[in-house]
Design a protein around this motif. Structure first.
Motif, PDB file in Angstrom:
ATOM      1  N   THR A  45       0.847  -1.189   0.000  1.00 36.88           N
ATOM      2  CA  THR A  45       0.000   0.000   0.000  1.00 36.88           C
ATOM      3  C   THR A  45       0.891   1.252   0.000  1.00 36.88           C
ATOM      4  O   THR A  45       1.737   1.413   0.877  1.00 36.88           O
ATOM      5  CB  THR A  45      -0.899   0.006   1.254  1.00 36.88           C
ATOM      6  OG1 THR A  45      -1.541  -1.274   1.349  1.00 36.88           O
ATOM      7  CG2 THR A  45      -1.920   1.114   1.169  1.00 36.88           C
ATOM      8  N   SER A  82      -5.554  -8.292  -4.618  1.00 30.09           N
ATOM      9  CA  SER A  82      -6.038  -8.252  -3.238  1.00 30.09           C
ATOM     10  C   SER A  82      -5.509  -9.461  -2.465  1.00 30.09           C
ATOM     11  O   SER A  82      -5.060 -10.440  -3.049  1.00 30.09           O
ATOM     12  CB  SER A  82      -7.567  -8.250  -3.227  1.00 30.09           C
ATOM     13  OG  SER A  82      -8.060  -9.386  -3.927  1.00 30.09           O
ATOM     14  N   GLN A 133     -15.966  -8.093   5.022  1.00 29.02           N
ATOM     15  CA  GLN A 133     -14.596  -7.553   5.169  1.00 29.02           C
ATOM     16  C   GLN A 133     -13.789  -7.810   3.900  1.00 29.02           C
ATOM     17  O   GLN A 133     -13.053  -6.940   3.420  1.00 29.02           O
ATOM     18  CB  GLN A 133     -13.902  -8.191   6.376  1.00 29.02           C
ATOM     19  CG  GLN A 133     -12.447  -7.764   6.516  1.00 29.02           C
ATOM     20  CD  GLN A 133     -11.791  -8.372   7.753  1.00 29.02           C
ATOM     21  OE1 GLN A 133     -12.207  -8.091   8.879  1.00 29.02           O
ATOM     22  NE2 GLN A 133     -10.775  -9.209   7.549  1.00 29.02           N
ATOM     23  N   HIS A 160     -15.000  -5.579   1.069  1.00 28.61           N
ATOM     24  CA  HIS A 160     -14.536  -4.202   1.273  1.00 28.61           C
ATOM     25  C   HIS A 160     -13.049  -4.060   1.003  1.00 28.61           C
ATOM     26  O   HIS A 160     -12.600  -3.058   0.467  1.00 28.61           O
ATOM     27  CB  HIS A 160     -14.886  -3.744   2.696  1.00 28.61           C
ATOM     28  CG  HIS A 160     -16.351  -3.560   2.884  1.00 28.61           C
ATOM     29  ND1 HIS A 160     -16.983  -3.698   4.096  1.00 28.61           N
ATOM     30  CD2 HIS A 160     -17.340  -3.273   1.989  1.00 28.61           C
ATOM     31  CE1 HIS A 160     -18.294  -3.491   3.957  1.00 28.61           C
ATOM     32  NE2 HIS A 160     -18.520  -3.250   2.674  1.00 28.61           N
ATOM     33  N   HIS A 161     -12.322  -5.068   1.382  1.00 25.76           N
ATOM     34  CA  HIS A 161     -10.884  -5.031   1.075  1.00 25.76           C
ATOM     35  C   HIS A 161     -10.668  -4.940  -0.434  1.00 25.76           C
ATOM     36  O   HIS A 161      -9.850  -4.138  -0.911  1.00 25.76           O
ATOM     37  CB  HIS A 161     -10.181  -6.269   1.629  1.00 25.76           C
ATOM     38  CG  HIS A 161      -8.789  -6.436   1.109  1.00 25.76           C
ATOM     39  ND1 HIS A 161      -7.760  -5.563   1.416  1.00 25.76           N
ATOM     40  CD2 HIS A 161      -8.251  -7.353   0.250  1.00 25.76           C
ATOM     41  CE1 HIS A 161      -6.654  -5.944   0.787  1.00 25.76           C
ATOM     42  NE2 HIS A 161      -6.928  -7.024   0.076  1.00 25.76           N
ATOM     43  N   GLU A 166     -11.356  -1.539  -1.603  1.00 26.65           N
ATOM     44  CA  GLU A 166     -10.253  -0.665  -1.201  1.00 26.65           C
ATOM     45  C   GLU A 166      -9.066  -0.826  -2.159  1.00 26.65           C
ATOM     46  O   GLU A 166      -8.405   0.141  -2.536  1.00 26.65           O
ATOM     47  CB  GLU A 166      -9.843  -1.011   0.241  1.00 26.65           C
ATOM     48  CG  GLU A 166      -8.567  -0.382   0.736  1.00 26.65           C
ATOM     49  CD  GLU A 166      -8.672   1.124   0.936  1.00 26.65           C
ATOM     50  OE1 GLU A 166      -9.800   1.640   0.830  1.00 26.65           O
ATOM     51  OE2 GLU A 166      -7.631   1.768   1.173  1.00 26.65           O
ATOM     52  N   ARG A 180      -9.723   1.095  -5.199  1.00 23.57           N
ATOM     53  CA  ARG A 180      -9.535   2.518  -4.920  1.00 23.57           C
ATOM     54  C   ARG A 180      -8.043   2.892  -5.021  1.00 23.57           C
ATOM     55  O   ARG A 180      -7.672   3.907  -5.640  1.00 23.57           O
ATOM     56  CB  ARG A 180     -10.073   2.834  -3.525  1.00 23.57           C
ATOM     57  CG  ARG A 180     -10.300   4.324  -3.244  1.00 23.57           C
ATOM     58  CD  ARG A 180     -10.658   4.564  -1.792  1.00 23.57           C
ATOM     59  NE  ARG A 180      -9.622   4.103  -0.864  1.00 23.57           N
ATOM     60  CZ  ARG A 180      -8.484   4.775  -0.602  1.00 23.57           C
ATOM     61  NH1 ARG A 180      -8.238   5.929  -1.167  1.00 23.57           N
ATOM     62  NH2 ARG A 180      -7.582   4.262   0.238  1.00 23.57           N
ATOM     63  N   ILE A 181      -7.235   2.057  -4.446  1.00 24.48           N
ATOM     64  CA  ILE A 181      -5.784   2.317  -4.503  1.00 24.48           C
ATOM     65  C   ILE A 181      -5.294   2.221  -5.945  1.00 24.48           C
ATOM     66  O   ILE A 181      -4.526   3.056  -6.422  1.00 24.48           O
ATOM     67  CB  ILE A 181      -5.035   1.319  -3.584  1.00 24.48           C
ATOM     68  CG1 ILE A 181      -5.375   1.616  -2.127  1.00 24.48           C
ATOM     69  CG2 ILE A 181      -3.531   1.379  -3.835  1.00 24.48           C
ATOM     70  CD1 ILE A 181      -4.909   0.546  -1.146  1.00 24.48           C
TER      71      ILE A 181
END
Lengths: 435, 435, 435, 435
Positions: free
Chosen positions: B112, B135, B163, B166-167, B170, B173-174
């Motif tokens: 990240t 992921s 979870q 959502h990961h 995320e 998004r990154i």
């Protein structure tokens, strides 16, 4: 409360187990009596068979009491034992419940004792013996001068070979102090790429190194040479199969034997035939139980291929009677407990082993020989399957009952709240040494 | 000294590579000219083929730059990158030498970014793009509320599924912030024992979870669904084969595709046929290169079965021309560097990929079609093997030369003393995040 | 017209081959000279290498000249040889074209000669020798008193064992009259179901039977013991692996050796390591070439895994130099020609063998040893792959040219219209004895 | 004497079976009552379960009644049926004894009826229905204009494809006249060598051909598409796995389904998961029972991996209840009887099927769901193994008894001397059509 004086053992009293057994003893006795009656009709004396089951003791390796993992990760289990003493306590729990886990197999350096007398007393308290000791030349220790990155007993670098040999001799020394009588050598040595190894050189170095270790054994010790086709090396393994182990053992001397680990075979291997061949030659020294679907998966014994386990026990039962030149075999469970409570997993493994053994003891060997002589293939199959299809659980339970173990060890383990007690004592994040 | 300003890239100047190339340029030109002459006789225009090679860029995953390991241990390599910036520097080295590693594939949360602009500038400096983001729902992170012990997108526990979903969102998004255009989902979900999973439920949950992730994708993104038959679970894997991935992708929507990883197949699988089928259906989205002998061994590409690699490239070359409905494929090397210097290993992998690609480009497709139509099996084989047996290294070298890369990247890497420079900069014990 | 006097041989005159070679000789010479120049730079003397290739002769089994089939059916090929004389003629064609098929390996009773002198003259005319003779105890012959349904040398029935032993002795007798110097025993013995065999008994009977056969060998003969894990039996095979063969051979005596057939291994077996081990122990007697993807598929040599073939040749080249105690190895192609013209298939196999051999001869053994000593794994791989990636076809062609064989045997075979000539002579429906 | 009027059926009177049953009825009743009592404690109603067993009928393929063989040979069995009438008589024997073989699955052209009414009457006499009909496009028939040497529905030659399509339509026509309601297509199509097939073309032709056949089906018929990874082709198979079959079936239409044959999988495949996936999607049409250790070994059901069979039945039992959209499954035994009396082999297979089914019916599905929800892996395993370890033979026997079948069919078959009667009637050398 289960625990006192920092020792779990004291709390699994025979009384506790006896109380638990009371709940199911009537149902058990009915089942056992019915089965015994059936067996009597077939000319089988149940009590003789039960005595065999009672005598069957399987060693628990010290590294099997914590959570296992894969290269992708590891999920910890609460209350893992972080000292050798705690590991022996865990085996004590297993043995109290099952009465068939009466030995520990130590891995050095993970479990190098600090106080030998204390360890021996602890083990004696649990009625646990010290089986084969295991050396480790596949990981580098913090203080090591040489690295096993490219192998140990087969390494082209003489200093690495010497370090590995000396480590094995040190393991023998430790084993002697504890009362062990055998050394198991599992070599991770191999290569990841074509060309990396000169196969002949690697084999020759291994032979020479093993011979030095063999010559360092006390006269009443045995050497077990394990084989495995791949992993952690992914192109070649120096001792890739039983043939290589057999050849190496023969060249070491009369007290060197092959060790069979069920997970260490290529797809579709007929393992029971290997077992028979080794017994025929008096060369089967050690035996590691587990189960697998793909590779060295190290799953609970009997969880994937219980019929194969039975067929292997058929060879073992036959060979132990027929091949007196073969030594007593060192039994051990070599599984990895990635997602189950290790103690529950081991309880299930021990149950599966005894069930397969009991089924194999039911085989009418005389009738089978006759059918084989008559080339009556359908009947041969029928004889094996008749034994296999019999529900032998009452025999296994009865054998535990006679030894004051639990009729149903898994449910006893849960009823007694042992895992919670271990977590309370050791904490949620304790971690066992090992893989 | 190679390094300055904490950045390796500045030091592998085109000049340095040019100087090294000078030593072998004459020999190369002689070899290339001879081969080009031979190919001309066959009606093949070398430069056209070279342009194809020059355009072929393979992403390097951020986790492949440190030493890999097995469950039995890991042997560190000095100078490993411990930050994302350093990882991109390493890929910069690879790309400068090979001119074929022009992208990075990030793994979240291992990589990240903290400062997105800095990361993007660093990558731009090396001329490196951001390929698919990956992921991770197979390991528990320190701050995680839910555990993936029993699976993620397929978990019976809704909180865990949420979870994991959502990961993934995320991760998208990154990726968006970096310029990625696709998400790769590799699920470790599965079971270790019969009975653990309700297969239908696990499949249904996975379908539903993937659909939610898919619906969260930007409209210009693609979803790659990876499959694997086993490991880290040893009885079943939820997405066990291409058929399952294909079915799931179809139900997600038009921008969901199957991802093929060479190591994720059962013994003896005909992978090239799977590749052809997916291309035929326009469903081959991503491709992970590696090689293996036993399982997901993650060895250097082309080190074990180079002919299979060639046969796969035959299908890729054919399908990329023939199946316009299939998207551009995302290429990545997914290997583990257990005993070699990771950068050397990747250099060898890139070389093997380009060789196989060049050989496949040499196949006389027209003649092959004619031989297939004529059912002239011996000739079909002859046509493939004629291409395969050709020494195409001069073509691969020439393509690098034209891009100002190294004629011989491995020897350039060694001549430039890059590993030692990295150790000097980062230390002997630096450790990369990842497995 | 190609044929005269019912003999094909007379018509593939050196002149005919020479005429065909003329068309491509200029191109060949250019390629050869360029390669030889390159090799000279590397310190390799091409002519030395060519002499090795010229000396390499592979036996053709008499059963390989007709169409093979599977249990699902067989598709005949026109012009199949239906007598031993015709089979030798076919090998004569092969040998004339390739100059590397200088021996025949007979299968008894399929090819029992009627007139020994005629057969020997026919073979001499083609310059073909008699390699190992093969016994058949897996099929019942019309006049047989005992059936091999349940095995031969391992059968529980003494009469069957005796018949099988006597058959082998008869095969030796026939071989002696032809000039053979070795006997190959492939046993189909095994079991289809658990329980059918007493493994220990079957092994013991096999040992005893082989010893009797061994003791019947002339003093200058060798015994080759083949192994195979399964098929035609699908649960167990008595000689399931090299370890069993090795053990049996050791107990027979000094002139008994193991025979390796490439297709007779479980999935993922590292065959090259087995070859190295046998050479190290001086126990590699015979070698059967073929290729496979799934089982004993008996495909054209080098058609599926040419790199493995090269790695095996690496061990052979090394061992033949390094292990003088190992006998000269008996080479044979053991493939089944289900859909290709058998002669075309064999031509392709011979080509693949010589290519792999030439590549292995190019390995810089000294540099490889040094890299292995230095544990430089990337370099070890590089050394092997440098040899493998070299296009050695000019060397193979040159070796044939020097022996007056065809530069391109497959195209020569087609240009000469041999298959059509054979059909004209023998008819469309001729059927070869064998499988 | 057993036989009269050239018909065996008339002689296995219910009376004969009843007489044989008398000998063991008392023992059976004791065993059954004890088990039923045990099950009652667990809340299981034995009679409900028995009704399920009684309703389970497995088709016998017409080719399974003679001796099977391998490419290495075939050992005939005396008294083989040489006409379709005789084959139906054999199934009549099986059905009379087991009451679970109530259908025949015909193979065309091996079993093309001459007199349909006679055949139907014969079958009715034995209470045997006509299950799926099977086409054969893997062998050339004497009068065929086109050869299937290079494939059938996938052949590049349109004439061959048309012949194969027309053959399938002819098979449907024959099936309609007998009362069949489904067609099974097993394609041997594939390739032996890389390059032989254009995978995409072969797949596309197959798709198109199957669609034509599908469109020729009567509206109340179903199409079953079988898959297999290899053999008789050894490099590729057009319909290599369930994913390909699934995809093809989907494109044919709503009445096209996948057929699973247990032996048609790569090593280590998780078949039970495939079964679950197909049921989940309502796509499991046909099911072929057998067992294997290495490949498509076609051994007696349950003889090698009975636990896997049980796990598959677990999915079947669950899916048949849970997936109403899935059609009724067509069950068939597809084994080859190489060394056992075919009828004995089939009796053992039927027994193994019913045992696995009964064990699966014993699984406490509610408890299993709860354990799965709780992620209690040890308990999940315990629940499955509790069912598996139960000796369900009394249930299977009772189900046969209630249908007036034999308590012990194998011993009844032997007591009645059926094989000898068949030999007396048909001779020692009768040979069944088929493989």
């Amino acid at each position: 409360m289960l625990l006192c004086d920092n020792s779990l053992y004291m709390k699994i009293e025979k009384q506790q187990i006896g109380d638990l057994n009371k709940k199911s003893i009537i149902a058990h006795k009915a089942q056992f009596n019915f089965l015994a009656g059936q067996l009597t009709h077939l000319g089988i004396k149940s009590q003789q068979l039960i005595e065999r089951l009672k005598a069957f003791q399987v060693a628990i390796p010290s590294w099997a009491l914590g959570a296992g993992g894969t290269r992708f990760g590891r999920f910890s289990y609460g209350g893992e034992p972080s000292t050798l003493e705690q590991k022996i306590d865990d085996i004590g729990v297993l043995h109290a419940l099952t009465q068939s886990a009466g030995a520990v197999s130590l891995h050095i350096p993970w479990d190098t004792p600090e106080d030998y007398e204390a360890i021996k007393q602890k083990a004696a308290l649990h009625n646990i013996g010290f089986d084969a000791v295991n050396s480790n030349t596949f990981q580098d220790q913090p203080d090591a001068r040489q690295s096993y990155r490219f192998g140990s007993l087969s390494n082209v670098d003489q200093h690495v070979r010497e370090q590995a040999i000396h480590h094995n001799i040190e393991v023998i020394r430790i084993g002697k102090k504890l009362g062990s009588k055998s050394l198991t050598v599992w070599l991770a040595d191999g290569s990841n790429f074509p060309g990396q190894h000169n196969f002949q050189t690697a084999l020759q170095y291994t032979q020479t190194s093993l011979k030095i270790i063999y010559d360092s054994l006390p006269k009443d010790w045995k050497l077990y040479i394990e084989y495995k086709p791949y992993e952690p090396n992914f192109y070649s393994t120096v001792i890739q199969d039983w043939g290589t182990s057999f050849m190496l053992a023969k060249e070491c001397g009369a007290r060197a034997y092959t060790l069979v680990d069920l997970g260490h075979h290529l797809p579709n291997t007929n393992i029971e035939q290997i077992v028979a061949t080794l017994l025929h030659k008096g060369m089967l020294g050690g035996f590691h139980f587990n189960d697998s679907k793909y590779g060295d998966d190290d799953l609970t014994v009997g969880s994937i291929k219980p019929y194969t386990l039975f067929l292997i026990f058929n060879e073992l039962v036959y060979g132990m009677a027929k091949n007196p030149q073969n030594p007593e075999i060192a039994w051990m469970i070599d599984a990895s407990h990635n997602i189950k409570d290790p103690l529950e997993d081991l309880i299930q493994s021990l149950e599966a082993i005894l069930i397969a053994y009991a089924q194999a003891l039911l085989i009418d060997q005389q009738k089978l020989r006759a059918a084989q002589e008559a080339q009556d293939v359908a009947l041969c199959q029928e004889i094996l399957q008749t034994a296999y299809r019999t529900d032998v659980r009452p025999l296994v339970k009865e054998s535990r009952l006679q030894l004051h173990g639990a009729l149903d060890p898994l449910s006893a383990y849960r009823s007694l709240g042992i895992r919670q007690a271990l977590i309370n004592e050791r904490g949620k994040d304790a971690r066992a040494s090992g893989l």
